[in-house]
Structure formats: C-alpha cells, structure tokens
Design a protein around this motif. Structure first.
Motif, PDB file in Angstrom:
ATOM      1  N   TYR A  86       2.116   2.313  -3.428  1.00  0.00           N
ATOM      2  CA  TYR A  86       1.134   3.069  -4.218  1.00  0.00           C
ATOM      3  C   TYR A  86       0.927   4.473  -3.672  1.00  0.00           C
ATOM      4  N   ALA A  94      -7.406   0.461  -3.614  1.00  0.00           N
ATOM      5  CA  ALA A  94      -8.378  -0.579  -3.268  1.00  0.00           C
ATOM      6  C   ALA A  94      -8.690  -1.436  -4.490  1.00  0.00           C
ATOM      7  N   ASP A  95      -8.932  -0.778  -5.626  1.00  0.00           N
ATOM      8  CA  ASP A  95      -9.227  -1.514  -6.863  1.00  0.00           C
ATOM      9  C   ASP A  95      -8.042  -2.377  -7.290  1.00  0.00           C
ATOM     10  N   THR A  96      -6.853  -1.793  -7.252  1.00  0.00           N
ATOM     11  CA  THR A  96      -5.646  -2.488  -7.687  1.00  0.00           C
ATOM     12  C   THR A  96      -5.362  -3.719  -6.834  1.00  0.00           C
ATOM     13  N   LYS A 100     -11.333  -3.481   0.000  1.00  0.00           N
ATOM     14  CA  LYS A 100     -12.348  -2.452   0.230  1.00  0.00           C
ATOM     15  C   LYS A 100     -11.627  -1.146   0.555  1.00  0.00           C
ATOM     16  N   MET A 101     -12.271  -0.027   0.220  1.00  0.00           N
ATOM     17  CA  MET A 101     -11.661   1.271   0.524  1.00  0.00           C
ATOM     18  C   MET A 101     -11.423   1.421   2.024  1.00  0.00           C
ATOM     19  N   SER A 130      -7.566  -5.251  -4.910  1.00  0.00           N
ATOM     20  CA  SER A 130      -8.818  -5.978  -4.651  1.00  0.00           C
ATOM     21  C   SER A 130      -9.204  -5.939  -3.171  1.00  0.00           C
ATOM     22  N   THR A 141       0.835  -1.199   0.000  1.00  0.00           N
ATOM     23  CA  THR A 141       0.000   0.000   0.000  1.00  0.00           C
ATOM     24  C   THR A 141       0.872   1.253   0.000  1.00  0.00           C
ATOM     25  N   THR A 190      -6.780   6.337  -2.524  1.00  0.00           N
ATOM     26  CA  THR A 190      -7.333   5.188  -1.797  1.00  0.00           C
ATOM     27  C   THR A 190      -8.195   4.294  -2.678  1.00  0.00           C
ATOM     28  N   LYS A 191      -9.083   4.897  -3.468  1.00  0.00           N
ATOM     29  CA  LYS A 191      -9.982   4.082  -4.296  1.00  0.00           C
ATOM     30  C   LYS A 191      -9.207   3.259  -5.320  1.00  0.00           C
ATOM     31  N   LYS A 192      -8.237   3.889  -5.969  1.00  0.00           N
ATOM     32  CA  LYS A 192      -7.435   3.184  -6.975  1.00  0.00           C
ATOM     33  C   LYS A 192      -6.606   2.078  -6.329  1.00  0.00           C
TER      34      LYS A 192
END
Length: 70
Positions: free
Chosen positions: A19, A30-32, A36-37, A34, A16, A26-28
């Motif tokens: 990134y 979380a997506d990257t 949750k935000m 997999s 983390t 945070t959202k990206k």
C-alpha cells in the motif's frame, strides 16, 4: 546487488509495503487492514529500518531495484 532487503519483512510488513508503494496514506492503510494508525506507523518504521530506506522515494527505488511488485 546485496541480499534483498525485502526478504526479511514479515507478511504484515509486506502487505503494508504494498500500500505504501502505491502512495496510500497511513490512515487509509489502517482502515483497509483494520489496524490502528499507530500500528501502521510502527510497521512503516520497521519497514524503513529493515530496508535502510529513509523516505518513500528510497523505498520506491529499492522496490524497483529488487523487482518488488506493487
């Protein structure tokens, strides 16, 4: 220089951090990863606690000081 504050980060926290230091939100993250935000937010908070940084600027300065690659 005291003990490297990044050495106590868990693998997921380091991932983390990587990134975060690139300025990814945070959202990206979380997506990257997999996740949750809310999970990413928790991880971010732990990174700040463990490194005693209070914002991204301090985190970047510490990363630079300890030659953390990002």
């Amino acid at each position: 220089i005291s003990k490297n504050p990044f050495s106590q980060l868990a693998p997921r926290e380091l991932e983390t951090l990587h990134y975060l230091l690139q300025g990814i939100g945070t959202k990206k993250i979380a997506d990257t990863l997999s996740l949750k935000m809310s999970t990413v937010s928790t991880i971010k908070n732990r990174i700040y606690e463990k490194t005693n940084a209070s914002n991204i600027k301090e985190l970047l300065e510490l990363a630079s000081l300890y030659n953390v690659n990002y």
